[in-house]
Design a protein around this motif. Structure first.
Motif, PDB file in Angstrom:
ATOM      1  N   LEU A   1     -12.230  45.543  60.396  1.00  0.00           N
ATOM      2  CA  LEU A   1     -10.893  45.639  59.692  1.00  0.00           C
ATOM      3  C   LEU A   1     -10.175  44.333  60.024  1.00  0.00           C
ATOM      4  O   LEU A   1      -9.346  43.863  59.105  1.00  0.00           O
ATOM      5  CB  LEU A   1     -10.196  46.908  60.200  1.00  0.00           C
ATOM      6  CG  LEU A   1      -8.684  47.163  59.556  1.00  0.00           C
ATOM      7  CD1 LEU A   1      -9.004  47.421  58.169  1.00  0.00           C
ATOM      8  CD2 LEU A   1      -8.295  48.285  60.345  1.00  0.00           C
TER       9      LEU A   1
ATOM     10  N   TYR B   1      -8.736  44.982  54.811  1.00  0.00           N
ATOM     11  CA  TYR B   1      -8.993  46.498  54.263  1.00  0.00           C
ATOM     12  C   TYR B   1      -9.986  46.181  53.017  1.00  0.00           C
ATOM     13  O   TYR B   1     -10.894  46.999  52.809  1.00  0.00           O
ATOM     14  CB  TYR B   1      -7.836  47.077  53.929  1.00  0.00           C
ATOM     15  CG  TYR B   1      -8.023  48.480  53.429  1.00  0.00           C
ATOM     16  CD1 TYR B   1      -8.566  49.555  54.043  1.00  0.00           C
ATOM     17  CD2 TYR B   1      -7.601  48.776  51.893  1.00  0.00           C
ATOM     18  CE1 TYR B   1      -8.812  50.698  53.428  1.00  0.00           C
ATOM     19  CE2 TYR B   1      -7.828  49.851  51.406  1.00  0.00           C
ATOM     20  CZ  TYR B   1      -8.424  50.943  52.065  1.00  0.00           C
ATOM     21  OH  TYR B   1      -8.659  52.326  51.720  1.00  0.00           O
TER      22      TYR B   1
ATOM     23  N   PHE C   1     -13.483  46.497  53.957  1.00  0.00           N
ATOM     24  CA  PHE C   1     -13.741  47.510  54.994  1.00  0.00           C
ATOM     25  C   PHE C   1     -14.318  48.675  54.397  1.00  0.00           C
ATOM     26  O   PHE C   1     -14.060  49.359  53.634  1.00  0.00           O
ATOM     27  CB  PHE C   1     -12.386  48.086  55.454  1.00  0.00           C
ATOM     28  CG  PHE C   1     -12.549  49.100  56.660  1.00  0.00           C
ATOM     29  CD1 PHE C   1     -12.780  48.880  58.003  1.00  0.00           C
ATOM     30  CD2 PHE C   1     -12.458  50.436  56.507  1.00  0.00           C
ATOM     31  CE1 PHE C   1     -12.994  49.684  58.863  1.00  0.00           C
ATOM     32  CE2 PHE C   1     -12.523  51.342  57.435  1.00  0.00           C
ATOM     33  CZ  PHE C   1     -12.846  51.022  58.561  1.00  0.00           C
TER      34      PHE C   1
ATOM     35  N   ARG D   1     -14.222  56.098  53.562  1.00  0.00           N
ATOM     36  CA  ARG D   1     -13.874  54.883  54.432  1.00  0.00           C
ATOM     37  C   ARG D   1     -12.312  55.131  55.032  1.00  0.00           C
ATOM     38  O   ARG D   1     -12.046  54.546  56.127  1.00  0.00           O
ATOM     39  CB  ARG D   1     -13.816  53.676  53.741  1.00  0.00           C
ATOM     40  CG  ARG D   1     -12.658  53.426  52.598  1.00  0.00           C
ATOM     41  CD  ARG D   1     -12.776  52.072  52.184  1.00  0.00           C
ATOM     42  NE  ARG D   1     -11.840  51.780  51.096  1.00  0.00           N
ATOM     43  CZ  ARG D   1     -11.633  50.576  50.689  1.00  0.00           C
ATOM     44  NH1 ARG D   1     -12.035  49.536  51.379  1.00  0.00           N
ATOM     45  NH2 ARG D   1     -10.812  50.258  49.576  1.00  0.00           N
ATOM     46  N   GLU D   2     -11.471  56.055  54.596  1.00  0.00           N
ATOM     47  CA  GLU D   2     -10.165  56.420  54.996  1.00  0.00           C
ATOM     48  C   GLU D   2     -10.364  57.181  56.120  1.00  0.00           C
ATOM     49  O   GLU D   2      -9.576  56.940  57.171  1.00  0.00           O
ATOM     50  CB  GLU D   2      -9.299  57.141  54.036  1.00  0.00           C
ATOM     51  CG  GLU D   2      -7.901  57.420  54.550  1.00  0.00           C
ATOM     52  CD  GLU D   2      -7.114  58.328  53.410  1.00  0.00           C
ATOM     53  OE1 GLU D   2      -6.077  58.496  53.942  1.00  0.00           O
ATOM     54  OE2 GLU D   2      -7.579  58.577  52.420  1.00  0.00           O
TER      55      GLU D   2
ATOM     56  N   LEU E   1     -11.669  54.807  58.892  1.00  0.00           N
ATOM     57  CA  LEU E   1     -10.253  53.909  59.113  1.00  0.00           C
ATOM     58  C   LEU E   1      -9.300  54.543  60.238  1.00  0.00           C
ATOM     59  O   LEU E   1      -8.895  54.107  61.119  1.00  0.00           O
ATOM     60  CB  LEU E   1      -9.676  53.354  57.845  1.00  0.00           C
ATOM     61  CG  LEU E   1      -8.457  52.488  58.083  1.00  0.00           C
ATOM     62  CD1 LEU E   1      -8.334  51.506  56.944  1.00  0.00           C
ATOM     63  CD2 LEU E   1      -7.150  53.192  58.222  1.00  0.00           C
TER      64      LEU E   1
ATOM     65  N   GLN F   1      -3.180  43.715  57.853  1.00  0.00           N
ATOM     66  CA  GLN F   1      -4.776  44.093  57.229  1.00  0.00           C
ATOM     67  C   GLN F   1      -4.336  45.428  56.415  1.00  0.00           C
ATOM     68  O   GLN F   1      -5.302  45.547  55.559  1.00  0.00           O
ATOM     69  CB  GLN F   1      -5.596  44.232  58.271  1.00  0.00           C
ATOM     70  CG  GLN F   1      -5.534  43.084  59.315  1.00  0.00           C
ATOM     71  CD  GLN F   1      -6.455  42.006  58.549  1.00  0.00           C
ATOM     72  OE1 GLN F   1      -6.249  41.797  57.081  1.00  0.00           O
ATOM     73  NE2 GLN F   1      -7.162  41.147  59.264  1.00  0.00           N
ATOM     74  N   LEU F   2      -3.485  46.303  56.493  1.00  0.00           N
ATOM     75  CA  LEU F   2      -3.474  47.350  55.829  1.00  0.00           C
ATOM     76  C   LEU F   2      -2.540  47.680  54.849  1.00  0.00           C
ATOM     77  O   LEU F   2      -2.318  48.490  54.217  1.00  0.00           O
ATOM     78  CB  LEU F   2      -3.146  48.640  56.920  1.00  0.00           C
ATOM     79  CG  LEU F   2      -4.288  48.836  57.868  1.00  0.00           C
ATOM     80  CD1 LEU F   2      -3.975  50.043  58.771  1.00  0.00           C
ATOM     81  CD2 LEU F   2      -5.676  48.822  57.208  1.00  0.00           C
TER      82      LEU F   2
ATOM     83  N   TYR G   1      -4.083  49.090  52.051  1.00  0.00           N
ATOM     84  CA  TYR G   1      -4.591  50.598  52.170  1.00  0.00           C
ATOM     85  C   TYR G   1      -3.273  51.482  51.935  1.00  0.00           C
ATOM     86  O   TYR G   1      -3.358  52.586  51.374  1.00  0.00           O
ATOM     87  CB  TYR G   1      -4.790  50.644  53.446  1.00  0.00           C
ATOM     88  CG  TYR G   1      -4.812  52.255  53.976  1.00  0.00           C
ATOM     89  CD1 TYR G   1      -5.813  53.266  53.687  1.00  0.00           C
ATOM     90  CD2 TYR G   1      -3.759  52.635  54.847  1.00  0.00           C
ATOM     91  CE1 TYR G   1      -5.737  54.414  54.258  1.00  0.00           C
ATOM     92  CE2 TYR G   1      -3.594  53.807  55.477  1.00  0.00           C
ATOM     93  CZ  TYR G   1      -4.557  54.703  55.141  1.00  0.00           C
ATOM     94  OH  TYR G   1      -4.461  56.145  55.414  1.00  0.00           O
TER      95      TYR G   1
END
Length: 206
Positions: A25, A30, A33, A56-57, A60, A106-107, A110
């Motif tokens: 990550l 993401y 990821f 993947r959530e 994560l 990075q998110l 997301y």
């Protein structure tokens, strides 16, 4: 690291998988990821991951929770409320700055994809039971500096909330003078206005 060669099992294996997920990550973002990428980084198969996390959530969130738990914040006990809270904010800023930047940068995708926010993800990091601020204030109450009666959670957590806002806004560690301003110019006067502070507590910095 090849997890097959080390023959890890149980909690040790899960910790290694989550470390690989966090590395994926933070280093690739993401968009990359995926179970395939994490499995490749961990030197294992997607099946090993699917046995533990449904998607993947789920993976994560578990990786974020583990990464956040790696740097526990030691609660200060300076002997007075003002210095305890200033020290707590300083430690939280030092411990969480890089972590918060990673989550924010990075998110972003997301958050857009799931319709969630940093606040939603932060719930994963909140330990069960009383918060650090609550424990600090309980000590201060035992010393006779403050009464917690009538104080809402929002008021109690205000210093950390303002520090966190500053951290996320600037994406860097919060300066000492800003931390002092949060405590001395905002929070302590608010407590005094609500009648929570005893006369022995100063709203001025040393």
């Amino acid at each position: 690291m090849d997890l097959k060669q080390t023959r890890r099992r149980g909690d040790e294996l899960e910790a290694a998988l989550l470390d690989a997920a966090w590395q994926q990550l933070t280093q690739s973002g993401y968009a990359d990821f995926t179970f395939e990428a994490v499995a490749a980084r961990a030197g294992t198969s997607r099946t090993v991951l699917y046995r533990r996390w449904t998607d993947r959530e789920d993976l994560l969130k578990a990786a974020v929770r583990r990464a956040g738990a790696r740097a526990p914040i030691e609660l200060p006990d300076t002997g007075n409320l003002r210095d305890d809270v200033v020290t707590l904010l300083h430690r939280a800023s030092e411990a969480r700055a890089d972590f918060a930047v990673t989550l924010s940068v990075q998110l972003a995708e997301y958050f857009r994809e799931t319709g969630t926010t940093f606040a939603n993800l932060r719930e994963l990091l909140i330990r069960r039971g009383r918060s650090g601020m609550e424990l600090v204030l309980e000590r201060a109450q035992d010393r006779g500096e403050i009464t917690l009666e009538g104080l809402t959670t929002r008021v109690i957590e205000l210093p950390l909330s303002l520090m966190r806002h500053e951290l996320l806004w600037t994406l860097t560690r919060v300066p000492d003078d800003v931390i002092a301003e949060i405590v001395d110019d905002v929070w302590l006067p608010l407590l005094r206005a609500r009648g929570a502070l005893r006369d022995t507590v100063s709203t001025d910095s040393p």
